[in-house]
Design an enzyme around this catalytic site. Structure first.
Site, PDB file in Angstrom:
ATOM      1  CE  LYS A 169      -3.369  -0.957  -0.653  1.00 62.47           C
ATOM      2  NZ  LYS A 169      -3.672  -1.597  -2.001  1.00 62.47           N
ATOM      3  CB  SER A 179       2.370   6.890 -14.562  1.00 61.39           C
ATOM      4  OG  SER A 179       2.886   8.207 -14.577  1.00 61.39           O
ATOM      5  N   GLY A 199       2.155   2.443  -2.837  1.00 61.31           N
ATOM      6  CA  GLY A 199       2.153   2.987  -4.198  1.00 61.31           C
ATOM      7  C   GLY A 199       2.920   2.086  -5.157  1.00 61.31           C
ATOM      8  CB  SER A 204      -3.753   2.788   1.624  1.00 60.66           C
ATOM      9  OG  SER A 204      -3.858   2.189   0.367  1.00 60.66           O
ATOM     10  CE1 TYR A 262       0.910   6.943  -3.705  1.00 60.46           C
ATOM     11  CE2 TYR A 262       0.553   8.899  -2.372  1.00 60.46           C
ATOM     12  CZ  TYR A 262       0.092   7.977  -3.284  1.00 60.46           C
ATOM     13  OH  TYR A 262      -1.177   8.082  -3.785  1.00 60.46           O
ATOM     14  CG  HIS A 281       4.579  -6.168  -0.976  1.00 57.58           C
ATOM     15  ND1 HIS A 281       4.834  -4.876  -1.323  1.00 57.58           N
ATOM     16  CD2 HIS A 281       3.320  -6.426  -1.417  1.00 57.58           C
ATOM     17  CE1 HIS A 281       3.782  -4.373  -1.961  1.00 57.58           C
ATOM     18  NE2 HIS A 281       2.857  -5.296  -2.032  1.00 57.58           N
ATOM     19  N   GLY A 283      -5.517   8.157  -3.455  1.00 59.53           N
ATOM     20  CA  GLY A 283      -4.208   8.646  -3.881  1.00 59.53           C
ATOM     21  C   GLY A 283      -3.870  10.015  -3.307  1.00 59.53           C
TER      22      GLY A 283
END
Ligand code: A3P
Length: 284
Positions: free
Chosen positions: A43, A217, A45, A128, A183, A98, A248
């Site tokens: 989470k 993107s 990004g 998120s 992010y 991850h 976002g």
């Protein structure tokens, strides 16, 4: 309730990760010098970075991102379903993971493979994650944000503690083959971050190519891309539409934490992340 498995002290998503397999990956999976790896805590990004890197590779041409699912463009190292694709792929590979530092394939640490580690304000990561997982039938479903908040601070969530994940990977931050991204900077100045990624990967984009990378993107365009927005995930794995691109917005946690939660989080952050130079975490 839970489809999580535990390996190396870390809860992992049992729907895609198998214990015996992950053990094998950790010891035997060969990371190659020419590989590029996108690494993050969930989470943060991650999929946005994958989309961006794919577009850099095609110099802004959207054909690839619009025709191949995101998980096939940059397969997950720890997912059993990726294995055949990854070992049979010749030439430079784009990989995602991850995995925490101590479970990552050992071969990486003696390779020249490039890693981009993406971090995000853990408060926003928490929010998120809550909205993402409370809709899924798999993994562990928090009933309320309060429950998820407690799990998160204890590291009792998929891929374990954000604090430990981040601390351990940040130990690599001075290495030449490691690029730390966040992010918040991607949101604030995506053009500069795309240039930074290009420099790291040894790519050069013309101004119009850079504009195409930016466009495809962007949150709105990526939200519409069915190859990237998770709408291809089978319905039997989710209760209703699984939304990857939710808001976002950096700082969305302020709309969800109570004052007491915000204070408790600050305290834990300061304790667990002590010793890092000021400025490493732009949201603090
Ligand atoms: P929110 O839930 O706060 O909206 P991951 O890919 O690691 O699962 O991260 C998902 C988070 O990244 C979600 O955050 C999602 O909205 C955000 N995200 C995905 N694509 C994005 C984009 N193109 N621009 C900005 N944020 C994006």
């Amino acid at each position: 309730m839970s489809d999580l498995i535990s390996f190396g002290g870390i809860p992992l998503p049992g729907i895609v990760v198998e214990k015996e397999f992950i053990e094998k990956i950790c010891d035997k999976f060969m990371i190659r010098d020419e590989d590029t790896v996108i690494l993050s805590y969930p989470k943060s990004g991650t999929n946005w970075l994958i989309e961006t890197v794919c577009l850099i590779q095609t110099k802004g041409n959207p054909k690839w991102i619009q025709s191949v699912p995101i998980w096939d463009r940059s397969p997950w190292i720890e997912y059993k379903a990726s294995y055949q694709k990854l070992i049979s792929k010749e030439g430079p590979r784009l990989l995602t993971s991850h995995l925490p530092f101590h479970l990552f394939p050992k071969s990486f640490f003696s390779s020249k493979a490039k890693v981009m580690y993406l971090i995000r304000n853990p408060r926003d990561v928490l929010v998120s994650g809550y909205f993402f997982w409370h809709k899924k039938k798999i993994d562990k479903n928090p009933e309320s944000l309060t429950t998820y908040f407690e799990w998160f601070l204890k590291g009792n969530v998929v891929y374990g503690s954000w604090f430990e994940h981040t601390r351990a990977w940040l130990s690599m931050r001075e290495k030449d083959n490691f690029l730390l991204l966040n992010y918040e900077d991607m949101k604030q100045d995506p053009k500069s971050i795309i240039k930074k990624i290009c420099d790291f990967l040894g790519k050069k984009l013309e101004p119009d190519e850079l504009d195409m990378v930016l466009k495809y993107s962007s949150f709105q365009v990526m939200k519409e891309n069915k190859m990237s927005n998770f709408s291809l995930i089978p319905e039997n794995m989710v209760t209703h539409n699984l939304v990857l691109l939710r808001k976002g917005m950096p700082g969305d946690w302020k709309n969800h934490f109570t004052v007491a939660q915000a204070e408790a989080f600050d305290k834990v952050f300061q304790e667990k992340m002590a010793g890092f130079p000021p400025g490493l975490f732009p949201w603090e």
